[in-house]
Scaffold this motif. Sequence first.
Motif, PDB file in Angstrom:
ATOM      1  N   GLY A   1       0.805  -1.221   0.000  1.00  0.00           N
ATOM      2  CA  GLY A   1       0.000   0.000   0.000  1.00  0.00           C
ATOM      3  C   GLY A   1       0.833   1.264   0.000  1.00  0.00           C
ATOM      4  O   GLY A   1       0.438   2.288  -0.565  1.00  0.00           O
ATOM      5  N   ALA A   2       2.016   1.211   0.656  1.00  0.00           N
ATOM      6  CA  ALA A   2       2.849   2.422   0.798  1.00  0.00           C
ATOM      7  C   ALA A   2       3.967   2.517  -0.228  1.00  0.00           C
ATOM      8  O   ALA A   2       4.637   3.548  -0.308  1.00  0.00           O
ATOM      9  N   ALA A   3       4.161   1.460  -1.014  1.00  0.00           N
ATOM     10  CA  ALA A   3       5.325   1.407  -1.909  1.00  0.00           C
ATOM     11  C   ALA A   3       5.347   2.557  -2.914  1.00  0.00           C
ATOM     12  O   ALA A   3       6.358   3.252  -3.065  1.00  0.00           O
ATOM     13  N   LEU A   4       4.241   2.775  -3.620  1.00  0.00           N
ATOM     14  CA  LEU A   4       4.218   3.821  -4.652  1.00  0.00           C
ATOM     15  C   LEU A   4       4.404   5.224  -4.076  1.00  0.00           C
ATOM     16  O   LEU A   4       5.200   6.003  -4.612  1.00  0.00           O
TER      17      LEU A   4
ATOM     18  N   PRO B   1      10.287  10.301  -3.017  1.00  0.00           N
ATOM     19  CA  PRO B   1      11.606  10.870  -2.695  1.00  0.00           C
ATOM     20  C   PRO B   1      12.734  10.247  -3.511  1.00  0.00           C
ATOM     21  O   PRO B   1      13.679  10.938  -3.899  1.00  0.00           O
ATOM     22  N   ILE B   2      12.616   8.935  -3.796  1.00  0.00           N
ATOM     23  CA  ILE B   2      13.647   8.265  -4.588  1.00  0.00           C
ATOM     24  C   ILE B   2      13.653   8.799  -6.016  1.00  0.00           C
ATOM     25  O   ILE B   2      14.705   9.047  -6.609  1.00  0.00           O
ATOM     26  N   ILE B   3      12.454   9.009  -6.567  1.00  0.00           N
ATOM     27  CA  ILE B   3      12.344   9.564  -7.919  1.00  0.00           C
ATOM     28  C   ILE B   3      12.949  10.957  -7.976  1.00  0.00           C
ATOM     29  O   ILE B   3      13.704  11.295  -8.896  1.00  0.00           O
ATOM     30  N   ILE B   4      12.643  11.774  -6.958  1.00  0.00           N
ATOM     31  CA  ILE B   4      13.133  13.162  -6.937  1.00  0.00           C
ATOM     32  C   ILE B   4      14.654  13.200  -6.842  1.00  0.00           C
ATOM     33  O   ILE B   4      15.341  13.832  -7.650  1.00  0.00           O
ATOM     34  N   ILE B   5      15.201  12.497  -5.835  1.00  0.00           N
ATOM     35  CA  ILE B   5      16.657  12.531  -5.616  1.00  0.00           C
ATOM     36  C   ILE B   5      17.389  11.851  -6.777  1.00  0.00           C
ATOM     37  O   ILE B   5      18.386  12.371  -7.293  1.00  0.00           O
ATOM     38  N   GLY B   6      16.874  10.698  -7.200  1.00  0.00           N
ATOM     39  CA  GLY B   6      17.518   9.986  -8.307  1.00  0.00           C
ATOM     40  C   GLY B   6      17.487  10.786  -9.597  1.00  0.00           C
ATOM     41  O   GLY B   6      18.486  10.872 -10.316  1.00  0.00           O
ATOM     42  N   GLY B   7      16.337  11.409  -9.875  1.00  0.00           N
ATOM     43  CA  GLY B   7      16.206  12.198 -11.095  1.00  0.00           C
ATOM     44  C   GLY B   7      17.129  13.400 -11.114  1.00  0.00           C
ATOM     45  O   GLY B   7      17.735  13.729 -12.145  1.00  0.00           O
ATOM     46  N   ILE B   8      17.258  14.055  -9.958  1.00  0.00           N
ATOM     47  CA  ILE B   8      18.163  15.210  -9.865  1.00  0.00           C
ATOM     48  C   ILE B   8      19.610  14.756 -10.009  1.00  0.00           C
ATOM     49  O   ILE B   8      20.409  15.389 -10.712  1.00  0.00           O
TER      50      ILE B   8
END
Length: 429
Positions: free
Chosen positions: A220-223, A228-235
Amino acid sequence: MGISVVGLAAIVMLAFLFLKVPVFISVFAGSITYFALTPNVPTQIIAQRVIAGIESIPLLAVPFFICAGVYMNYSGVTKRVMNFAEALTGHMNGGLAQVNVLLSTLMGGLSGSNLADAAMQSKMLVPEMERKGFSKEFSSVVTAASAMITPLIPPGIAMIIYGSIANVSIGKLFIAGIGPGVLLCLSMMILVSVISKKRGYKPVREKFIAPREFMSAVKGAALPLLLPIIIIGGIRIGMFTPTEAGAVAIVYSLFLGFMYREMGFKDVVNGLKETVASTASIMLIVGAASAFAWILTKERIPQQVTEMIVGMISNKYIFLMAVNVFLIFVGMFIEGNASMIVLVPLLAPVAAAYGINEIHFAMVFIFNSAIGCITPPMGTLMFVTCGITKCKIKTFIKEAIPFYILLFVCLILLTFFPVFSTGIVNLFY
């Protein structure tokens, strides 16, 4: 002449702040005082500096992340993350209090606003904690203190403002916040466990949750927790800038809201209204403080402060301790964003003169600002939480004493051990 007028302008600003006049009016009044008493300085500069102060491209990230946080609250994400936090900590001493602390840490990566986090948990968790036997004072203090973690976990609004003022990489600040945030989370969970065991506050369950239920909570909480991972990884990989990351966060939060079928068109409109109101309040402060910062720069106040402090203090750690004492005192009376916009241009050059890492100093400054949010007499988190839970300020302060001690210990660790703020940054970059 110039310095004496600046001093008078600062006195006017502080007087208004002590009288609880809105922050942007107080700062603006100080700027007007300077321009009114200084000949040969066109008053049009006030308007120019206010507009220039809020035209900064990095500041575009502020409304984006505020909007993403608002939509996360509408999308049912909070409930799913809370179930995940309960699955992890429900078996510990003071179960719901532990959930409260961990939820603030996890939501820090989603909302970015400590006041929104405190208000949400005051409504959702505090009544349930009271039903489980926790005192109103303890429940309120845990909620307010744990909300301090929110601005430290990326993407915190304070990091965006600091980075735009001090010209420091916002991406690096996002990553640097993870260390102090985790330090505060773990130490607060230990303190909550000790107090709960002493007072007999029961865990939610006797044993760790069953594997099937735990996997259901993770699912339920995975997505939401991927954000934060998308934000930091993308940057980090250069896919988008911190400002563009805010837009990505909005799209992702809308995707979750519609996927969970808990967000309608009305919620989208209400979320935009909340975003405009919150952004406007921040930008008014930023604009007014930008005019005041221009005055300080024109009168060469930062350079003079640097020369004076370096002449008086020879050791950088003594300087950092002096800054800690000063910022905690200032935080008792002045809202965090306002103090940051006025004081960062003064103190950041001094820190650079001592050879202090700019990321390390930024985290020390932001941590101090966070402490000011729960210290009397002007602690915004304290007032927001007590206003919702109906806890008396006097009993709140008395109950918060162990948490104040914990915060100061964490501040000392963060000050003297830069690895907490720069360690992860060095790994990423």
